[in-house]
Design a protein around this motif. Structure first.
Motif, short mmCIF file in Angstrom:
data_model
loop_
_atom_site.label_atom_id
_atom_site.label_comp_id
_atom_site.label_asym_id
_atom_site.label_seq_id
_atom_site.Cartn_x
_atom_site.Cartn_y
_atom_site.Cartn_z
N CYS A 179 0.82 -1.21 0.00
CA CYS A 179 0.00 0.00 0.00
C CYS A 179 0.85 1.26 0.00
CB CYS A 179 -0.92 0.03 1.22
SG CYS A 179 -2.49 -0.81 0.96
N TYR A 210 -0.31 4.12 11.63
CA TYR A 210 -1.55 3.41 11.42
C TYR A 210 -1.65 2.11 12.22
CZ TYR A 210 -2.52 6.83 7.80
OH TYR A 210 -2.76 8.00 7.14
N LYS A 269 -8.49 -3.90 5.26
CA LYS A 269 -9.83 -3.33 5.13
C LYS A 269 -10.05 -2.24 6.18
CE LYS A 269 -14.75 -4.51 5.21
NZ LYS A 269 -15.75 -5.59 5.38
N HIS A 295 -8.18 0.98 5.31
CA HIS A 295 -8.83 1.81 4.30
C HIS A 295 -10.13 2.44 4.80
CE1 HIS A 295 -6.21 0.97 0.88
NE2 HIS A 295 -6.13 -0.30 1.30
N SER A 296 -10.87 1.73 5.65
CA SER A 296 -12.18 2.21 6.03
C SER A 296 -12.23 2.95 7.37
CB SER A 296 -13.18 1.03 6.08
OG SER A 296 -12.81 0.09 7.07
N LYS A 330 -4.74 7.28 2.65
CA LYS A 330 -5.10 7.42 1.23
C LYS A 330 -4.00 6.75 0.41
CE LYS A 330 -8.62 10.03 2.23
NZ LYS A 330 -9.98 9.47 2.17
N PRO A 331 -4.34 5.69 -0.35
CA PRO A 331 -3.33 4.98 -1.15
C PRO A 331 -2.84 5.85 -2.29
CG PRO A 331 -5.54 4.13 -1.59
CD PRO A 331 -5.68 5.09 -0.45
#
Length: 316
Positions: free
Chosen positions: A250, A260, A306, A309-310, A315-316
């Motif tokens: 990622c 993160y 998941k 991202h959620s 932001k990739p």
């Protein structure tokens, strides 16, 4: 102000006040399992005594590792019997109080599950935690895999006293708290049928080692001392890599991974993946997955990414 137990220990944790004695007194194994599944839901939701906690047969089968063909009957029988159970505690003024866990049970034949209605006082006991109401906690998944009749009782007692390293209990107290039949009064029978198999299963399948010693008066055994030792946690070390290298999955830098993984370690939806003693250790494990998704099962890696991202601003 009390600790926000719901935030710190979501529905995959069992949390009970220490003053609640005889938690599983006289319960069958299936009753204990049902209790363990239901109380975290009662604690973490806003249900009242008029609102049901629903446990389906499929959930009961999956979480307890029993065949679905027997789960229906086992759940119905456990529900009926749990309705008759009570527990006790001592009030601040010394009064000894007894009360039932439930005020109503409905087995939903068409839905293949049971509705449990906890009393208002029990709901308060399940939710009220502060300096005056210390508590015992452990992961739900750990105890649901125990299969011996009294393993769960001993595990609860061990976790209750884990910080002290040991606890002592007289024969009469042991019989009272576990609701043991009189046939176990013979010490050899008690050890062979109750104590030894329970402690062996706990030591083999949980996060603690539990052993015991006799307490004697003369030649007679009058109680036991149980020694609780936490199993050593495996040391987690991050893979060695150039700190300037960008992760290919990622495009995460080391700084991003540190950021993160810390955020992800505190998400309730990922808490079932943790058997670690604290958030930083859990975060280190997650960081290893963010670096190398193939280091764990694909399903686990997908859940981590998941959530990345959620549930974060990544932001990739």
């Amino acid at each position: 102000m009390g600790l926000d137990i719901k935030k710190h220990y979501p529905k995959d944790w069992v949390v009970l006040q220490n003053r609640v004695a005889e938690c599983f007194r006289g319960m069958s194994l299936d009753e204990k399992r049902l209790f363990i599944m239901a109380t975290p839901l009662a604690r973490t939701t806003q249900v009242s005594s008029n609102d049901p906690i629903f446990i389906s047969s499929s959930e009961f089968s999956h979480e307890c590792g029993i065949d679905i063909s027997t789960a229906y009957t086992s759940l119905e029988t456990a529900s009926d019997r749990l309705f008759t159970r009570f527990f006790g505690y001592t009030a601040e003024n010394g009064d000894r109080i007894k009360m039932r866990w439930l005020n109503k049970v409905i087995y939903k034949v068409g839905q293949g599950g049971t509705e449990l209605y906890f009393t208002d006082e029990v709901l308060l006991l399940l939710r009220e935690f502060d300096a005056l109401n210390p508590y015992t906690k452990y992961k739900k998944e750990v105890v649901l895999r125990l299969k011996k009749d009294y393993s769960l009782d001993f595990y609860h007692l061990a976790k209750k006293h884990q910080t002290m390293g040991s606890f002592q209990i007289s024969l009469d107290e042991l019989f009272e708290q576990l609701g043991l039949p009189e046939s176990y009064r013979r010490i050899g029978n008690l050890k062979d049928r109750v104590i030894k198999p329970s402690l062996e299963e706990i030591t083999e399948n949980t996060d603690i080692n539990l052993t015991y010693e006799n307490i004697k008066s003369g030649r007679s055994v009058i109680g036991f001392k149980f020694i609780v030792k936490e199993k050593p946690k495996p040391k987690l070390t991050a893979p060695t890599r150039d700190t300037k290298t960008i992760d290919m999955f990622c495009n995460l830098s080391d700084a991003q991974i540190n950021k993160y993984s810390t955020i992800l370690s505190q998400l309730s939806e990922l808490s079932d993946l943790s058997n670690f003693p604290d958030y930083p250790t859990f975060a280190l494990w997650i960081g290893g997955i963010l670096r190398d998704p193939k280091s764990v099962r694909e399903e686990t890696a997908k859940r981590i990414f998941k959530a990345l991202h959620s549930k974060t601003d990544f932001k990739p």
